[in-house]
Scaffold this motif. Structure first.
Motif, mmCIF file in Angstrom:
data_model
loop_
_atom_site.group_PDB
_atom_site.id
_atom_site.type_symbol
_atom_site.label_atom_id
_atom_site.label_comp_id
_atom_site.label_asym_id
_atom_site.label_seq_id
_atom_site.Cartn_x
_atom_site.Cartn_y
_atom_site.Cartn_z
ATOM 1 N N UNK A 150 0.842 -1.189 0.000
ATOM 2 C CA UNK A 150 0.000 0.000 0.000
ATOM 3 C C UNK A 150 0.877 1.239 0.000
ATOM 4 N N UNK A 151 0.289 2.371 -0.401
ATOM 5 C CA UNK A 151 1.046 3.617 -0.441
ATOM 6 C C UNK A 151 1.433 4.112 0.947
ATOM 7 N N UNK A 152 0.841 3.525 1.993
ATOM 8 C CA UNK A 152 1.228 3.886 3.354
ATOM 9 C C UNK A 152 2.312 2.963 3.905
ATOM 10 N N UNK A 153 2.761 2.011 3.082
ATOM 11 C CA UNK A 153 3.870 1.154 3.474
ATOM 12 C C UNK A 153 3.480 -0.203 4.010
ATOM 13 N N UNK B 10 10.450 -0.266 -11.211
ATOM 14 C CA UNK B 10 10.058 -0.533 -9.838
ATOM 15 C C UNK B 10 9.473 0.673 -9.150
ATOM 16 N N UNK B 11 8.544 1.360 -9.847
ATOM 17 C CA UNK B 11 7.928 2.518 -9.211
ATOM 18 C C UNK B 11 6.502 2.726 -9.700
ATOM 19 N N UNK B 12 5.774 3.525 -8.935
ATOM 20 C CA UNK B 12 4.474 4.031 -9.335
ATOM 21 C C UNK B 12 4.570 5.547 -9.315
ATOM 22 N N UNK C 266 5.420 13.006 -7.265
ATOM 23 C CA UNK C 266 5.210 11.928 -6.302
ATOM 24 C C UNK C 266 5.552 10.579 -6.944
ATOM 25 N N UNK C 267 6.464 9.841 -6.303
ATOM 26 C CA UNK C 267 6.897 8.535 -6.807
ATOM 27 C C UNK C 267 6.938 7.558 -5.642
ATOM 28 N N UNK C 268 6.345 6.371 -5.839
ATOM 29 C CA UNK C 268 6.377 5.308 -4.837
ATOM 30 C C UNK C 268 7.255 4.192 -5.388
ATOM 31 N N UNK C 269 8.255 3.809 -4.618
ATOM 32 C CA UNK C 269 9.142 2.733 -5.043
ATOM 33 C C UNK C 269 8.541 1.391 -4.629
ATOM 34 N N UNK C 270 8.256 0.541 -5.619
ATOM 35 C CA UNK C 270 7.703 -0.796 -5.373
ATOM 36 C C UNK C 270 8.370 -1.765 -6.336
#
Length: 306
Positions: free
Chosen positions: A19-22, A276-278, A293-297
């Motif tokens: 999730x975006x909250x980790x 590996x990002x959103x 805004x970038x989320x590493x996944x």
């Protein structure tokens, strides 16, 4: 990562659903996610040779596994829930099977599935030696399944009766598709095109990207009078007019190999698998603009806004 404005669930080939909250719900290769239309339930495929489907309950944004079963196929890569919440459909890429699974009032699996097997091939020497189911979509109370291996959109009743498929030009390799009423839009993974098919016309077919590099389009989605398509290779998002497929814009995806994206109001979230990002975009007059805004996944392949 900065302040992410919306809660997201992200699937991929890493350790599980993030999730975006980790928060992390561990699951093997959850490459695609879908939400129940009325219950706090999220479903994930496990894209393995012996595929699985897992049903999660959602409590305060956290996922708790509640039920699971076999996808009855090889490498499930997509699933969808009927608007009534009574059925879940899954597409198994590896062997081309699709499945209809009944859901009970709690949103968990009920009874034996209907397994929809298919045969056929296409002209591509490596990718079309057999059927490859790629996406499942419920439309007009029918199940539609794109078959990359046979250049068809297969159609079934909710009882599993096979109807006449929608045929696409040989070598198209249909991947993801969407409907606007009776009009069908299809991303061709193998020939790099977007096709618009409407009743009573000969169809419109354009290149999904203006780039000269090889392109394997992935996800396609409609929003208002625009069609969006992700281009793997050029690593862009194309914006096309829905009525004639003329191009409005083509913008970088913010990473490498955009496998999926989701539109949520005035925001777009792009899952770049190899990067590996959103990446978050604001939609300004329909054109995606990066917000920073970038989320590493790891190996992100699907994004599902809460």
């Amino acid at each position: 990562m900065g302040d992410v404005k919306r809660h997201l669930y992200i699937g991929g080939y890493g350790p599980g659903v993030v999730t975006s909250s980790g928060e992390l719900a561990r699951l093997a290769a959850p490459s695609f996610l879908a939400r129940h239309p009325s219950l706090p339930m999220i479903y994930a495929v496990g894209e393995l040779a012996q595929g699985w489907i897992t049903a999660f309950s959602v409590r305060e944004g956290r996922l708790a596994p509640w039920d699971e079963r076999s996808s009855d196929g090889d490498s499930p890569c997509h699933l969808a829930v009927h608007p009534s919440g009574a059925f879940l459909a899954v597409a198994n890429y590896g062997d081309g099977t699709a499945g209809l699974h009944r859901l009970d009032a709690r949103g968990v699996f009920d009874g034996d599935p209907i397994v929809l097997r298919h045969q056929g091939s296409g002209p591509h020497p490596e990718r079309q030696q057999g059927p490859h189911a790629h996406q499942a979509v419920f439309h007009d109370d029918l199940l539609h399944v794109s078959d990359l291996g046979t250049d068809q959109i297969r159609r079934y009743t909710l009882e599993g009766e096979a109807l006449e498929p929608i045929a696409l030009p040989p070598g198209t390799g249909p991947r993801h598709f969407a409907f606007a009423g009776p009009v069908l839009y299809v991303a061709g993974e193998l020939d790099g095109t977007v096709t618009r098919l409407a009743p009573g016309d000969d169809g419109i077919r354009v290149r999904a990207s203006t780039a000269v590099t090889e392109n394997a389009p992935s996800h396609l989605e409609l929003a208002g009078d625009l069609v969006y398509v992700a281009n793997r290779g050029p690593d862009t998002i194309s914006v096309l007019r829905a009525d004639d497929l003329s191009q409005v814009a083509e913008v970088p995806s913010g990473g490498h190999w955009p496998r999926h994206f989701a539109i949520d109001g005035d925001r777009m979230y792009v899952a770049n698998q190899y990067a590996g990002n959103v990446v978050e975009f604001a939609l300004t007059d329909g054109v995606p603009e990066p917000t920073g805004e970038v989320i590493e996944v790891e190996s992100a392949s699907c994004v599902l806004p809460a």
